[in-house]
Design a protein around this motif. Structure first.
Motif, PDB file in Angstrom:
ATOM      1  N   CYS A 214      30.593 121.347  63.964  1.00  0.00           N
ATOM      2  CA  CYS A 214      28.588 121.307  63.993  1.00  0.00           C
ATOM      3  C   CYS A 214      27.508 121.266  64.882  1.00  0.00           C
ATOM      4  CB  CYS A 214      28.669 120.520  62.889  1.00  0.00           C
ATOM      5  SG  CYS A 214      26.714 120.647  62.672  1.00  0.00           S
ATOM      6  N   PRO A 215      27.488 122.432  65.080  1.00  0.00           N
ATOM      7  CA  PRO A 215      26.708 122.418  66.616  1.00  0.00           C
ATOM      8  C   PRO A 215      25.220 121.387  66.775  1.00  0.00           C
ATOM      9  CG  PRO A 215      26.032 124.319  65.754  1.00  0.00           C
ATOM     10  CD  PRO A 215      27.187 123.112  64.876  1.00  0.00           C
ATOM     11  N   HIS A 216      24.695 120.882  65.782  1.00  0.00           N
ATOM     12  CA  HIS A 216      23.955 119.719  65.687  1.00  0.00           C
ATOM     13  C   HIS A 216      24.505 117.898  64.998  1.00  0.00           C
ATOM     14  CE1 HIS A 216      22.006 123.107  64.448  1.00  0.00           C
ATOM     15  NE2 HIS A 216      21.792 122.856  63.280  1.00  0.00           N
TER      16      HIS A 216
ATOM     17  N   THR B 198      29.909 117.009  64.739  1.00  0.00           N
ATOM     18  CA  THR B 198      31.061 116.665  63.717  1.00  0.00           C
ATOM     19  C   THR B 198      32.452 118.041  62.948  1.00  0.00           C
ATOM     20  OG1 THR B 198      29.780 116.399  61.570  1.00  0.00           O
ATOM     21  CG2 THR B 198      30.027 114.475  62.991  1.00  0.00           C
ATOM     22  N   SER B 199      33.030 117.652  62.629  1.00  0.00           N
ATOM     23  CA  SER B 199      33.716 118.538  61.980  1.00  0.00           C
ATOM     24  C   SER B 199      33.564 119.375  60.912  1.00  0.00           C
ATOM     25  CB  SER B 199      35.393 118.298  62.386  1.00  0.00           C
ATOM     26  OG  SER B 199      35.595 116.932  62.793  1.00  0.00           O
ATOM     27  N   LEU B 200      33.727 120.285  61.117  1.00  0.00           N
ATOM     28  CA  LEU B 200      33.006 120.618  59.429  1.00  0.00           C
ATOM     29  C   LEU B 200      34.508 120.933  58.577  1.00  0.00           C
ATOM     30  CD1 LEU B 200      30.809 123.686  61.257  1.00  0.00           C
ATOM     31  CD2 LEU B 200      30.375 121.954  60.862  1.00  0.00           C
TER      32      LEU B 200
ATOM     33  N   THR C 107      33.079 127.401  47.674  1.00  0.00           N
ATOM     34  CA  THR C 107      31.511 128.612  48.039  1.00  0.00           C
ATOM     35  C   THR C 107      32.004 129.485  49.385  1.00  0.00           C
ATOM     36  OG1 THR C 107      30.350 126.097  49.461  1.00  0.00           O
ATOM     37  CG2 THR C 107      29.999 126.794  47.423  1.00  0.00           C
ATOM     38  N   ARG C 108      33.525 128.936  49.625  1.00  0.00           N
ATOM     39  CA  ARG C 108      33.987 129.667  50.653  1.00  0.00           C
ATOM     40  C   ARG C 108      33.041 129.514  52.082  1.00  0.00           C
ATOM     41  NH1 ARG C 108      37.473 134.924  49.482  1.00  0.00           N
ATOM     42  NH2 ARG C 108      38.675 133.905  48.153  1.00  0.00           N
ATOM     43  N   GLU C 109      32.153 127.942  52.583  1.00  0.00           N
ATOM     44  CA  GLU C 109      31.739 127.636  53.470  1.00  0.00           C
ATOM     45  C   GLU C 109      32.636 126.648  54.569  1.00  0.00           C
ATOM     46  OE1 GLU C 109      27.338 128.693  52.603  1.00  0.00           O
ATOM     47  OE2 GLU C 109      28.223 127.181  51.002  1.00  0.00           O
ATOM     48  N   LEU C 110      31.302 127.119  55.287  1.00  0.00           N
ATOM     49  CA  LEU C 110      32.337 125.816  56.366  1.00  0.00           C
ATOM     50  C   LEU C 110      31.013 124.835  56.526  1.00  0.00           C
ATOM     51  CD1 LEU C 110      33.886 127.077  59.144  1.00  0.00           C
ATOM     52  CD2 LEU C 110      35.018 125.869  57.321  1.00  0.00           C
ATOM     53  N   ALA C 111      30.284 123.689  56.447  1.00  0.00           N
ATOM     54  CA  ALA C 111      29.789 122.364  55.522  1.00  0.00           C
ATOM     55  C   ALA C 111      30.167 121.828  56.760  1.00  0.00           C
ATOM     56  CB  ALA C 111      29.352 122.173  54.259  1.00  0.00           C
ATOM     57  N   CYS C 112      28.577 121.138  57.643  1.00  0.00           N
ATOM     58  CA  CYS C 112      27.906 120.275  58.083  1.00  0.00           C
ATOM     59  C   CYS C 112      28.000 118.842  56.876  1.00  0.00           C
ATOM     60  CB  CYS C 112      27.249 119.876  59.304  1.00  0.00           C
ATOM     61  SG  CYS C 112      27.031 118.641  59.978  1.00  0.00           S
ATOM     62  N   HIS C 113      28.778 117.336  56.843  1.00  0.00           N
ATOM     63  CA  HIS C 113      28.097 116.447  55.847  1.00  0.00           C
ATOM     64  C   HIS C 113      27.636 115.499  56.218  1.00  0.00           C
ATOM     65  CE1 HIS C 113      30.420 117.306  52.719  1.00  0.00           C
ATOM     66  NE2 HIS C 113      30.844 118.849  52.658  1.00  0.00           N
ATOM     67  N   THR C 114      26.397 115.843  57.960  1.00  0.00           N
ATOM     68  CA  THR C 114      25.762 114.866  58.279  1.00  0.00           C
ATOM     69  C   THR C 114      24.365 115.652  58.166  1.00  0.00           C
ATOM     70  OG1 THR C 114      26.989 113.816  59.905  1.00  0.00           O
ATOM     71  CG2 THR C 114      24.692 113.492  59.892  1.00  0.00           C
TER      72      THR C 114
ATOM     73  N   SER D 177      23.988 121.428  57.521  1.00  0.00           N
ATOM     74  CA  SER D 177      24.215 123.101  57.710  1.00  0.00           C
ATOM     75  C   SER D 177      25.443 123.940  57.063  1.00  0.00           C
ATOM     76  CB  SER D 177      23.566 122.986  59.452  1.00  0.00           C
ATOM     77  OG  SER D 177      22.588 122.440  60.137  1.00  0.00           O
ATOM     78  N   ARG D 178      24.752 124.777  56.782  1.00  0.00           N
ATOM     79  CA  ARG D 178      26.466 125.356  56.194  1.00  0.00           C
ATOM     80  C   ARG D 178      26.153 126.979  56.456  1.00  0.00           C
ATOM     81  NH1 ARG D 178      27.895 124.286  51.106  1.00  0.00           N
ATOM     82  NH2 ARG D 178      26.778 121.865  50.369  1.00  0.00           N
ATOM     83  N   TRP D 179      27.696 127.323  57.429  1.00  0.00           N
ATOM     84  CA  TRP D 179      28.261 128.718  57.395  1.00  0.00           C
ATOM     85  C   TRP D 179      29.656 129.360  57.131  1.00  0.00           C
ATOM     86  CZ3 TRP D 179      27.386 124.760  60.323  1.00  0.00           C
ATOM     87  CH2 TRP D 179      26.388 124.520  61.280  1.00  0.00           C
ATOM     88  N   PRO D 180      28.958 130.524  56.434  1.00  0.00           N
ATOM     89  CA  PRO D 180      30.133 131.740  55.608  1.00  0.00           C
ATOM     90  C   PRO D 180      31.639 131.208  56.406  1.00  0.00           C
ATOM     91  CG  PRO D 180      28.431 132.942  56.662  1.00  0.00           C
ATOM     92  CD  PRO D 180      28.188 131.598  57.153  1.00  0.00           C
ATOM     93  N   ALA D 181      32.926 130.613  55.670  1.00  0.00           N
ATOM     94  CA  ALA D 181      33.578 130.842  56.272  1.00  0.00           C
ATOM     95  C   ALA D 181      34.290 132.372  56.787  1.00  0.00           C
ATOM     96  CB  ALA D 181      34.622 130.150  55.671  1.00  0.00           C
TER      97      ALA D 181
END
Ligand code: ADP
Ligand code: ZN
Ligand code: ZN
Length: 764
Positions: free
Chosen positions: A474-476, A479-481, A487-494, A497-501
């Motif tokens: 995650c750029p913010h 931490t690893s996504l 949902t086929r997404e990459l997510a930041c748990h902190t 934020s989410r991005w489509p994978a």
């Protein structure tokens, strides 16, 4: 003159935040003391309470005549007033229910509950009798001893002992006068009377280092550490000494001698070790030095056994208590020293309410007792390092005593890094690289032992490029996504934020950094490694230690003994093998997958990985022979890896501190985590949003406070419960527990469960 008692009521609600005052009826005055369990009338309902203070003065602003009397004393004193203050502190510090904090202070097996029935109040549960704490056993000489013909009592006792050791109480129960006979026999050297009892899985054993004798000469580092501890004890203000020593530098020896000095001053000592390192080896070293003076407390003991050890401490028979977290609450008087070994261990944070951190709670207890606190680690936590750099924490001095060398001939092992990206390009499908195979063969051929660590943390929850080792972050938050299949997404748990994978898991997906198509979830198991080893070293003794093979009571111990006794053996296992084991003939340590834990979406991922590698590397070359370490990794350039390879912790600490400061993480801020879970997804969402809103309102405009989220927890659904959380960053001086508790009280959380975690360690 009337007396008054201040009581913590055993009512499980967060709404109860302070003790209540009751009057002590004259006829009970002799029985009511701090630590007692009593029965009271609480607004017409019966309730159990614990006495936290007794006073001659009525509570302020209250007519003494109007204070309700307490009804009955149910159990005698179990804790002292320093412990009572500790309980109150924990409830506030950790936003925990008061009753849960005080239950920690009660003896095992005390379960008094009160209910209102048709015939008035009734009491359930029990206050077990203190078990007899003296055991009588025949000595070698005693086996052939023949008592005088008229010494009937002695004869009876000896007959009773022919089958094995007996409780003194049991002997006395069948034979009046047995106590006198035992004393006479003890004087003759025919029997021994002792309070050290077999304590389940932690019996002393024949493991090699349990027999380690007291060294004649201390290293300079050890002497410096001991004098820092002596000064801390004299200061009597809870002063802290961080014993920062590489594995094998002799930290345990420092604890042992500091305890000796403490006992010589007539004071007592508590030693905390992580549950997992509470092995026969550890216990053996303390028993070897202090014999019967040691009580052992750990979770594998039965209630009766725990009660027994607790009672030995309460009655002053044992003046040293060694145990996992809960040993902190042992009923010791006049504590002069508290040791927290492996202070960086995450297991010191309890993961159920009360969610206390044993290191922080130990610091408060040391302050309350005017004791010294000794923290020991080869890889101290960032928190402790930062407090030592500052020189104090919460008004108490913190100093660091460093022990960079191992005593005698033992030298630090040579560490080399195996770049698994190369191995993968060679299409070597095995989890064991060619260099590691070669080293295993050589070590076995020399009749020496190897240890193989399989890092199970962060197992397969992330995507990794097998060619370049890249994991999207995650750029913010850096931490690893994590990848969400649903949902086929990459997510930041902190930060949420989410991005489509993109198209993953379609075969067309490529690595964002190098373009490789070998992108996938990543993982290997211990069984697989064991199979590989058997093929590589046919006939070699291979001991596997993981959650599966250590389920049974005592299994852990048996496996270690087996490893200890087998020349040329290989021990393969998960992180449980990394800690505290001290086998002089291990000359090779291999780490199968060093970086899985680096990629967890947790700001402590690098610190934990570094610590684990350093710990396991420390298992090599503890004896006369030099050791070597091979670390397999897809990320050979990460500071957590390079610092271990170069024995340069300072470089890692610099890197890690800079990251933490940059991103406003501990040790530069405090971190709170409120998790709301419910089987009803909408309800969990609604409640967590309200909690976040309350927190934002409460902290708006206060410098240094930030509320993040709410977002899904990393385990977004567990056991059919939906889990959402909100994170709070607060300044170091903040009363974080009180703020979190207050915000949660404002929210109607029916239908959900709300877990408040202050100074959260596990953000899953
Ligand atoms: P640590 O707790 O730092 O890992 P230990 O206290 O277990 O280190 O010490 C490692 C080994 O060195 C043990 O076998 C111990 O008996 C031995 N040892 C400790 N201090 C000394 C010393 N001053 N001289 C010689 N051997 C020592
Ligand atoms: Zn790549
Ligand atoms: Zn983020």
């Amino acid at each position: 003159m009337a007396r008054f008692a201040s009581l913590v009521l055993d009512i499980p609600t967060r709404a109860l935040t302070a003790p209540y005052d009751y009057a002590v009826p004259e006829e009970l005055e002799g029985d009511v003391a701090v630590g007692c369990t009593v029965l009271v009338n609480f607004s017409g309902r019966p309730a159990v309470g614990y006495v936290v203070a007794v006073s001659d003065d009525a509570p302020e602003g209250v007519d003494p005549e109007k204070v309700k009397p307490l009804e009955q004393v149910l159990a005698p004193s179990a804790f002292c007033s320093a412990q009572a203050r500790l309980g109150l502190w924990m409830a506030r510090e950790y936003a925990a229910p008061l009753n849960a904090c005080f239950r920690l202070l009660l003896p095992a097996g005390q379960t008094v509950k009160v209910t209102k029935g048709d015939n008035g109040w009734s009491l359930d549960g029990s206050v077990p009798d203190a078990p007899e704490d003296r055991w009588v056993a025949l000595t070698e000489k005693g086996r052939d001893f023949v008592p005088r013909a008229n010494a009937l009592r002695q004869r009876e006792v000896l007959e009773g002992l022919a089958e094995g050791p007996q409780r003194l109480a049991d002997l006395a129960a069948v034979s009046p006068g047995a106590r006198g006979a035992v004393t006479a026999l003890e004087k003759k050297g025919v029997v021994t009377v002792s309070s050290s009892l077999k304590t389940g899985a932690v019996d002393e054993t024949s493991l090699s280092s349990a027999r380690a004798p007291r060294p004649r000469v201390l290293t300079q580092g050890q002497r410096d550490a001991l004098s820092a501890i002596a000064r801390a004890r004299e200061a009597a203000d809870g002063s802290v000494v961080l014993v920062d020593g590489v594995t094998g530098s002799g930290k345990t020896e420092v604890y042992l001698q500091a305890i000796e000095e403490t006992l010589a001053q007539g004071r007592t000592a508590i030693v905390l070790v992580p549950e997992i390192s509470l092995t026969a080896q550890t216990v053996g070293r303390f028993r070897g030095r202090f014999g019967d003076e040691v009580s052992i407390l750990h979770s594998r003991l039965s209630t009766g056994e725990r009660r027994q050890q607790w009672e030995l401490a309460r009655t002053g028979h044992s003046r040293v208590v060694v145990g996992a977290r809960s040993a902190l609450f042992a009923p010791l008087d006049n504590v002069g020293l508290i040791v927290v070994d492996e202070e960086h261990e995450q297991s010191y944070k309890q993961d159920q309410a009360p969610r206390y951190h044993a290191r922080e709670t130990a610091a408060e207890l040391a302050r309350l007792h005017g004791a010294a606190l000794v923290l020991g680690s080869a890889t101290p936590s960032m928190e402790s390092l930062e407090r030592c750099r500052e020189g104090s924490w919460r008004g108490v001095p913190w100093v660091r005593a460093s022990m960079p060398e191992r005593p005698g001939s033992a030298v630090l092992p040579a560490v080399s890094v195996v770049d698994m990206r190369e191995q993968f390009r060679d299409r070597n499908g095995s989890p064991l690289s060619a260099p590691l195979r070669k080293a295993l063969l050589e070590t076995h051929a020399a009749g020496e032992k190897s240890v193989l660590l399989l890092n199970r943390r962060g197992f397969a929850s992330f995507l990794m490029c097998r060619d370049c080792g890249c994991v999207p972050t995650c750029p913010h938050c850096s931490t690893s996504l994590t990848y969400h299949e649903r949902t086929r997404e990459l997510a930041c748990h902190t930060c949420g934020s989410r991005w489509p994978a993109r198209a993953y898991p379609d075969p067309g997906t490529v690595c964002p950094s190098c373009g490789s198509r070998y992108l996938g979830a990543y993982g290997i198991g211990t069984q697989r490694v064991e199979d590989e080893l058997r093929a590589l070293l046919p006939g070699a003794p291979i001991v596997r230690m993981d959650a599966d093979t250590t389920k049974a009571k005592g299994a852990h111990q048996k496996l270690l003994e087996e490893f200890d006794a087998s020349p040329g053996a290989v021990l393969v296992g998960t992180q449980m093998i990394a800690k505290g084991l001290d086998f002089p003939d291990v000359t090779l340590v291999g780490v199968v997958n060093a970086d899985t834990s680096l990629k967890l979406p947790d700001f402590r991922a690098a610190e934990r990985t570094y610590g684990l590698l350093e710990q396991v590397a420390g298992r090599a070359g503890r004896g006369e022979k030099p050791g070597r370490v091979l670390i397999q990794t897809y990320w050979p350039t990460h500071p957590a890896i390079t610092s271990v390879a170069q024995h340069n912790r300072a470089a890692f600490v610099r890197y890690e501190m800079a990251m933490r400061r940059e991103a406003d993480y501990p040790p530069f801020t405090r971190l709170g985590n409120v998790t709301v879970s419910s089987t009803n997804e909408g309800l969990a969402e609604r409640v967590v949003t309200q909690v976040a809103d309350e927190l934002r309102a409460a902290t708006a405009g206060r410098p240094g406070w930030r509320v993040l989220g709410p977002t899904d927890c990393l385990k977004a659904k567990a056991k059919d419960r939906y889990r959402r959380h909100v994170l709070v960053k607060a300044p170091l001086s903040a009363d974080l527990g009180a703020v979190l508790a207050e915000a949660c009280r404002e929210v109607d959380s029916r239908g959900t469960s709300v877990a408040i975690d202050v100074d959260a360690c596990d953000l899953m």
